[in-house]
Design a protein around this motif. Structure first.
Motif, short mmCIF file in Angstrom:
data_model
loop_
_atom_site.label_atom_id
_atom_site.label_comp_id
_atom_site.label_asym_id
_atom_site.label_seq_id
_atom_site.Cartn_x
_atom_site.Cartn_y
_atom_site.Cartn_z
N ILE A 199 28.82 -42.11 -84.81
CA ILE A 199 29.94 -41.17 -84.78
C ILE A 199 30.75 -41.35 -83.51
N GLY A 200 30.08 -41.63 -82.40
CA GLY A 200 30.78 -41.86 -81.13
C GLY A 200 31.73 -43.05 -81.19
N VAL A 201 31.34 -44.08 -81.90
CA VAL A 201 32.20 -45.26 -82.05
C VAL A 201 33.50 -44.89 -82.74
N ARG A 202 33.44 -43.90 -83.61
CA ARG A 202 34.61 -43.50 -84.39
C ARG A 202 35.30 -42.25 -83.83
N ALA A 203 34.97 -41.88 -82.60
CA ALA A 203 35.48 -40.65 -81.99
C ALA A 203 37.00 -40.57 -82.03
N GLY A 204 37.69 -41.68 -81.88
CA GLY A 204 39.15 -41.68 -81.90
C GLY A 204 39.75 -41.32 -83.24
N LEU A 205 38.92 -41.34 -84.29
CA LEU A 205 39.40 -41.00 -85.64
C LEU A 205 39.01 -39.59 -86.06
N LEU A 206 38.34 -38.88 -85.19
CA LEU A 206 37.84 -37.55 -85.55
C LEU A 206 38.81 -36.48 -85.06
N ASP A 207 39.99 -36.46 -85.67
CA ASP A 207 41.02 -35.48 -85.32
C ASP A 207 41.70 -35.01 -86.60
N ASP A 208 42.63 -34.08 -86.45
CA ASP A 208 43.29 -33.50 -87.62
C ASP A 208 44.16 -34.50 -88.37
N ALA A 209 44.55 -35.59 -87.73
CA ALA A 209 45.40 -36.59 -88.39
C ALA A 209 44.60 -37.47 -89.35
N HIS A 210 43.29 -37.46 -89.22
CA HIS A 210 42.42 -38.29 -90.06
C HIS A 210 41.50 -37.37 -90.85
N THR A 211 41.82 -37.13 -92.11
CA THR A 211 41.01 -36.19 -92.90
C THR A 211 39.85 -36.87 -93.61
N GLY A 212 39.83 -38.18 -93.63
CA GLY A 212 38.72 -38.92 -94.23
C GLY A 212 38.30 -40.06 -93.32
N VAL A 213 37.04 -40.04 -92.88
CA VAL A 213 36.54 -41.05 -91.93
C VAL A 213 35.12 -41.45 -92.32
N ARG A 214 34.85 -42.76 -92.34
CA ARG A 214 33.47 -43.22 -92.52
C ARG A 214 32.75 -43.03 -91.19
N LEU A 215 31.72 -42.19 -91.19
CA LEU A 215 30.96 -41.90 -89.97
C LEU A 215 29.82 -42.88 -89.74
N VAL A 216 29.15 -43.26 -90.83
CA VAL A 216 28.00 -44.16 -90.74
C VAL A 216 28.15 -45.20 -91.83
N HIS A 217 27.98 -46.47 -91.45
CA HIS A 217 28.12 -47.55 -92.42
C HIS A 217 26.89 -48.46 -92.38
N GLY A 218 25.78 -47.92 -92.86
CA GLY A 218 24.55 -48.68 -93.10
C GLY A 218 24.09 -49.57 -91.96
N GLU A 219 23.80 -50.81 -92.33
CA GLU A 219 23.24 -51.78 -91.38
C GLU A 219 24.13 -51.99 -90.16
N SER A 220 25.44 -51.89 -90.32
CA SER A 220 26.32 -52.12 -89.18
C SER A 220 26.12 -51.06 -88.10
N ASP A 221 25.57 -49.92 -88.46
CA ASP A 221 25.27 -48.88 -87.49
C ASP A 221 23.77 -48.75 -87.23
N GLY A 222 22.98 -49.72 -87.69
CA GLY A 222 21.54 -49.67 -87.48
C GLY A 222 20.84 -48.63 -88.32
N LEU A 223 21.47 -48.24 -89.42
CA LEU A 223 20.90 -47.24 -90.33
C LEU A 223 20.96 -47.78 -91.76
N PRO A 224 20.10 -48.75 -92.08
CA PRO A 224 20.17 -49.41 -93.38
C PRO A 224 20.06 -48.45 -94.56
N GLY A 225 21.03 -48.58 -95.47
CA GLY A 225 21.02 -47.77 -96.66
C GLY A 225 21.66 -46.40 -96.51
N VAL A 226 22.24 -46.11 -95.34
CA VAL A 226 22.86 -44.81 -95.10
C VAL A 226 24.38 -45.00 -94.99
N VAL A 227 25.10 -44.26 -95.81
CA VAL A 227 26.56 -44.21 -95.69
C VAL A 227 26.94 -42.74 -95.63
#
Length: 175
Positions: free
Chosen positions: A89-117
């Protein structure tokens, strides 16, 4: 005394992809399993010469038999999961504002969380658990997402066909 982590030995010559940090170990690359890991349990991956390769989530029903949590020695627990969620979530902090209503927070293996989106839509988080390891840590993942986002609701959409390959039934609903 903590339970001993099962050790999965990789066939000689088949550890190359893991050494290059590819996060999957296929069933055909396994030489032996020391222990009896259940679906989602953490296993230690070792090369044929005994060298440590990674800690991974075990999936006995899938051709992708192990999905890597960490290529470094680590304790895989709820605190580990929460730290991975916070980092993603910290990596995507710049997208966590009112201008961005849809944001991928976790993207599986790329975030070290296999199988979690996990995606955020305004103040609702939608999460999918697509692997045995993700399913095993489901409660810790949901707790970490709730704490890190302050979401009004978390909705699970674990209904992708890939769950069947992991031996998991589909599940949908508010968590």
């Amino acid at each position: 005394m903590p339970a001993r982590i099962p050790i999965v030995r990789v066939k000689a010559g088949r550890e190359r992809s893991l050494r290059q940090r590819h996060p999957w170990l296929f069933s055909g690359a396994i030489a032996s399993v020391d222990g009896a890991p259940a679906a989602g349990d953490t296993v230690e991956l070792r090369a044929s010469d005994g060298d440590f390769l990674a800690f991974a989530a075990w999936s006995p029903a899938s051709q992708i038999r192990a999905r890597v949590w960490s290529f470094e020695p680590a304790t895989i627990d709820a605190a580990f999961i929460a730290s991975r969620i916070r980092r993603a979530i910290g990596v995507r902090a710049g997208l966590l504002d009112d201008a961005h209503t849809g944001v991928r927070l976790v993207h599986g293996e790329s975030d070290g969380l296999p199988g979690v989106v996990a995606d955020r839509y305004t103040d609702v988080v939608v999460v999918q658990f697509a692997s045995a390891g993700a399913e095993h840590w489901r409660e810790a993942i949901v707790d970490a997402l709730a704490e890190a986002t302050g979401a009004r609701a978390i909705v699970e959409r674990s209904d992708a066909d890939v769950r069947a390959l992991e031996g998991l039934a589909p599940r949908v609903g508010v968590v």
